[in-house]
Motif scaffolding. Structure first.
Motif, PDB file in Angstrom:
ATOM      1  N   ASN A 274       0.838  -1.147  -0.072  1.00 50.19           N
ATOM      2  CA  ASN A 274       0.174   0.034  -0.073  1.00 50.19           C
ATOM      3  C   ASN A 274       0.897   1.160  -0.163  1.00 50.19           C
ATOM      4  O   ASN A 274       0.347   2.355   0.246  1.00 50.19           O
TER       5      ASN A 274
ATOM      6  N   ARG B 147      -3.325  17.258   3.067  1.00 44.92           N
ATOM      7  CA  ARG B 147      -2.950  15.916   2.413  1.00 44.92           C
ATOM      8  C   ARG B 147      -1.429  16.012   1.870  1.00 44.92           C
ATOM      9  O   ARG B 147      -0.796  15.060   2.103  1.00 44.92           O
TER      10      ARG B 147
ATOM     11  N   ASP C 253       0.765  15.846   4.895  1.00 41.53           N
ATOM     12  CA  ASP C 253       0.864  14.395   5.408  1.00 41.53           C
ATOM     13  C   ASP C 253       1.660  13.480   4.452  1.00 41.53           C
ATOM     14  O   ASP C 253       2.615  12.496   5.020  1.00 41.53           O
TER      15      ASP C 253
ATOM     16  N   ARG D 114       0.614   6.426  14.467  1.00 39.57           N
ATOM     17  CA  ARG D 114      -0.893   6.370  13.940  1.00 39.57           C
ATOM     18  C   ARG D 114      -0.889   6.690  12.486  1.00 39.57           C
ATOM     19  O   ARG D 114      -1.342   6.100  11.711  1.00 39.57           O
ATOM     20  N   ALA D 115      -0.018   7.684  11.848  1.00 39.57           N
ATOM     21  CA  ALA D 115       0.181   8.100  10.611  1.00 39.57           C
ATOM     22  C   ALA D 115       0.746   6.856   9.775  1.00 39.57           C
ATOM     23  O   ALA D 115      -0.031   6.560   8.789  1.00 39.57           O
TER      24      ALA D 115
ATOM     25  N   VAL E 250       0.400   3.621  10.479  1.00 43.80           N
ATOM     26  CA  VAL E 250      -0.433   2.319  10.594  1.00 43.80           C
ATOM     27  C   VAL E 250      -1.569   2.868   9.716  1.00 43.80           C
ATOM     28  O   VAL E 250      -2.294   1.817   8.867  1.00 43.80           O
ATOM     29  N   THR E 251      -1.977   4.117   9.644  1.00 42.91           N
ATOM     30  CA  THR E 251      -3.250   4.379   8.888  1.00 42.91           C
ATOM     31  C   THR E 251      -2.723   4.323   7.421  1.00 42.91           C
ATOM     32  O   THR E 251      -3.542   3.904   6.349  1.00 42.91           O
ATOM     33  N   ALA E 252      -1.466   4.713   7.011  1.00 39.46           N
ATOM     34  CA  ALA E 252      -1.303   5.027   5.624  1.00 39.46           C
ATOM     35  C   ALA E 252      -0.558   3.591   5.095  1.00 39.46           C
ATOM     36  O   ALA E 252      -0.708   3.201   3.828  1.00 39.46           O
TER      37      ALA E 252
ATOM     38  N   GLY F 224      -0.043   0.504   7.184  1.00 41.83           N
ATOM     39  CA  GLY F 224      -0.669  -0.665   7.870  1.00 41.83           C
ATOM     40  C   GLY F 224       0.375  -1.223   8.860  1.00 41.83           C
ATOM     41  O   GLY F 224       0.259  -2.290   8.983  1.00 41.83           O
TER      42      GLY F 224
END
Length: 319
Positions: A195, A258, A261, A296-297, A299-301, A303
């Motif tokens: 991803n 965005r 990020d 957190r960033a 894991v979100t982006a 995994g």
């Protein structure tokens, strides 16, 4: 351990690296652990095919005589734009019988024409994602990832993404150590996470037409740990926050938030891959402030947590 048959489909107009990249990975795994993979190539009539770069590839046999594959791999190339109907029919019939069905680059178009991506999430080369989505509305096309796994079907983005996907499959079959050995031999990453975006933020976003906005883009990239709020960036561009946010999105194709990020994520990834800096230090240098915010960033982006990312995706080195 049972030997896995890998069958690579060849056709005129195939992209040579879509073939050779994954083949080198599977061949390397076979050399490392004999008896694990048997690689075959086949074309419709068994005749040599000419690649998009002008190279000629000689298949082992016609598709009609090809062995039943464990992994069926369909590469991309110009020949997928209007694929031979006989090729599509063969893939439609034989694809579902494979344990794994894999495409590289625009090979996903052949799978889609055969109806094998309907109801599945898939990707392809960024330049053809819109075409794939438009022509095959039953396919959930994700233009961002390097590769996508959906059950037994795996699709990858352009060219070198086929190597990433092949390494991931070898890791799945034989373990991380074998995949790492192959990556070292090929002098590539163990594998990029599926991803991970096909593009960096700078490539994914358009370059703004107006100089103040271009300067803001450069500033963000050079100062990921700076004050990158809309208010601060708008002041740098000498625009009101509302006008700046609207203009930035109109000219770059993404919101300021965005873009920030993505830049921060890429900066943190590079530090994890290329330095021995600690997680806390990297989180500050990348603008996250705290390790928890960076976690957190990630894991979100992606995994995965930063420490795991470093362990698994740091570039291999040769000696």
């Amino acid at each position: 351990m049972a030997q896995r048959t890998v069958l690579v489909v060849l056709f005129d107009g195939v992209q040579s690296l879509d073939v050779s990249g994954p083949v080198e990975v599977f061949a390397g795994a076979e050399k490392h652990t004999p008896g694990t993979y048997r690689i075959h190539t086949a074309s419709l009539d068994g005749a040599p095919v000419r690649t998009t770069s002008g190279l000629t590839l000689v298949p082992d046999r016609p598709l009609a005589e090809a062995p039943h594959p464990h992994t069926l791999l369909v590469p991309g190339g110009q020949g997928t734009r209007r694929p031979d109907p006989r090729l599509v029919d063969w893939v439609r019939e034989r694809g579902p019988r494979a344990v794994r069905l894999v495409s590289v680059c625009t090979g996903a178009i052949v799978l889609a024409r055969a109806g094998l991506l309907d109801g599945r999430r898939a990707t392809t080369h960024w330049a053809y994602c819109d075409t794939l989505a438009r022509n095959h509305p039953a396919v959930e096309v994700d233009p961002d990832p390097v590769y996508v796994r959906d059950g037994p079907v795996a699709t990858s983005a352009g060219v070198t993404a086929g190597i990433d996907l092949a390494l991931a499959l070898v890791e799945e079959d034989l373990g991380r150590d074998v995949a790492l050995t192959i990556a070292r031999h090929l002098v590539v990453f163990l594998r990029r996470p599926g991803n991970q975006a096909q593009f960096s933020a700078q490539l994914a976003a358009q370059t703004a037409r107006r100089e103040p906005l271009r300067e803001v883009q450069r500033w963000i990239t050079e100062h990921p740990d700076g004050d990158l709020t809309v208010q601060s960036l708008a002041a740098r561009a000498r625009l009101s926050p509302r006008h700046f946010a609207r203009a930035f999105r109109a000219e770059t194709g993404m919101t300021p938030g965005r873009y920030v990020d993505r830049v921060r994520l890429e900066h943190a990834r590079r530090l994890l891959e290329d330095t021995a800096d600690g997680i806390e230090e990297i989180s500050r240098a990348s603008g996250y402030g705290t390790p928890e915010a960076m976690r957190r960033a990630f894991v979100t982006a992606l995994g995965t947590a930063p420490a795991e990312y470093r362990r698994r995706f740091r570039p291999a080195t040769t000696h």
